[in-house]
Enzyme design. Structure first.
Site, PDB file in Angstrom:
ATOM      1  CE  LYS A  13      36.838  45.581  32.246  1.00 31.89           C
ATOM      2  NZ  LYS A  13      35.814  44.535  32.444  1.00 31.89           N
ATOM      3  NE  ARG A  89      32.542  52.137  35.881  1.00 31.48           N
ATOM      4  CZ  ARG A  89      32.790  50.847  35.965  1.00 31.48           C
ATOM      5  NH1 ARG A  89      32.135  50.006  35.205  1.00 31.48           N
ATOM      6  NH2 ARG A  89      33.688  50.390  36.819  1.00 31.48           N
ATOM      7  NE  ARG A 128      36.031  37.884  40.092  1.00 37.80           N
ATOM      8  CZ  ARG A 128      35.777  39.052  39.500  1.00 37.80           C
ATOM      9  NH1 ARG A 128      36.708  39.598  38.730  1.00 37.80           N
ATOM     10  NH2 ARG A 128      34.612  39.644  39.640  1.00 37.80           N
ATOM     11  NE  ARG A 161      34.704  40.651  43.761  1.00 40.67           N
ATOM     12  CZ  ARG A 161      35.101  41.511  42.817  1.00 40.67           C
ATOM     13  NH1 ARG A 161      36.315  42.003  42.862  1.00 40.67           N
ATOM     14  NH2 ARG A 161      34.284  41.869  41.851  1.00 40.67           N
ATOM     15  NE  ARG A 172      30.218  42.477  38.732  1.00 39.63           N
ATOM     16  CZ  ARG A 172      31.395  41.829  38.776  1.00 39.63           C
ATOM     17  NH1 ARG A 172      31.457  40.612  39.263  1.00 39.63           N
ATOM     18  NH2 ARG A 172      32.474  42.406  38.295  1.00 39.63           N
TER      19      ARG A 172
END
Length: 215
Positions: A13, A89, A128, A161, A172
């Site tokens: 996104k 959301r 990532r 992260r 998630r």
């Protein structure tokens, strides 16, 4: 142009949002950015949100809606529309957004849903790397930096992260499937959903998006 960008964590996104904003010259409205700005500026909405966050609680839907729609009342959104990322959301938030837009004589033009399989999402999320200095995002497979561990843009150190490990990434995705995925059906019934292959290459995905937006 009034558009919402949907997709699970790792769907791309952020990358596609940057391209949409550049091409269509619309404000990119990220819920996280709005929260941080309100908290930083000490607004009443920011103070309310901070109270919940300090207690480790989720910010209630109605407060999220209030903060998001407050941003949509700014002149840039009135003049050029918006690209919403991270809001709504939940279906409840979507219904409240519809009510807000109707009350202001507006409606959504398109909801872009980036579809990516869970296997691909896991590869993307766990690979990532983010720059500690400027926040630029890379991927060890898909978008590697020119020099391993070093940001191309500012020379800062890249790190993984805590929420990009396998266990957290899976959680998630599960949270998204439970809370946010129902929006796909909601907007499909409303007749404004465009399903986009988020697993295709960056250019192919963006071409699908621009086609869905009418170009």
């Amino acid at each position: 142009m009034r558009t919402i960008l949907l997709g699970p964590p790792g769907a791309g996104k952020g990358t596609q949002a940057d391209r949409i904003v550049e091409k269509y010259n619309v404000p990119h409205i990220s819920t996280g950015d709005i929260f941080r700005e309100n908290i930083k500026n000490g607004t009443e909405l920011g103070k309310k949100a901070q109270e919940y966050m300090n207690r480790g609680e989720l910010v209630p839907d109605d407060l999220v809606v209030e903060i998001a729609t407050d941003r949509l009342l700014k002149d840039d959104c009135k003049e050029r529309g918006f690209l919403l990322d991270g809001f709504p959301r939940t279906v409840y938030q979507a219904q409240k957004l519809d009510e807000f837009l109707a009350a202001n004589g507006q409606k959504l033009d398109k909801v872009i849903d980036l579809e990516v399989s869970e296997d691909v999402l896991m590869i993307r999320l766990t690979g990532r790397r983010v720059c500690k200095a400027c926040g630029a995002s890379y991927h060890v497979v898909n978008i590697p930096p020119k020099q391993e561990g070093i940001c191309d843009k500012c020379g800062g150190e890249l790190f993984q992260r805590a929420d990009d490990n396998e266990e957290t990434a899976k959680n998630r995705i599960d949270v998204y499937n439970k809370e946010t995925a129902p929006l796909v059906d909601y907007y499909e019934k409303a007749g404004c959903l465009a399903r986009i292959d988020g697993a295709a290459g960056l250019e192919e995905t963006f071409s699908e998006i621009t086609a869905a937006l009418g170009e």
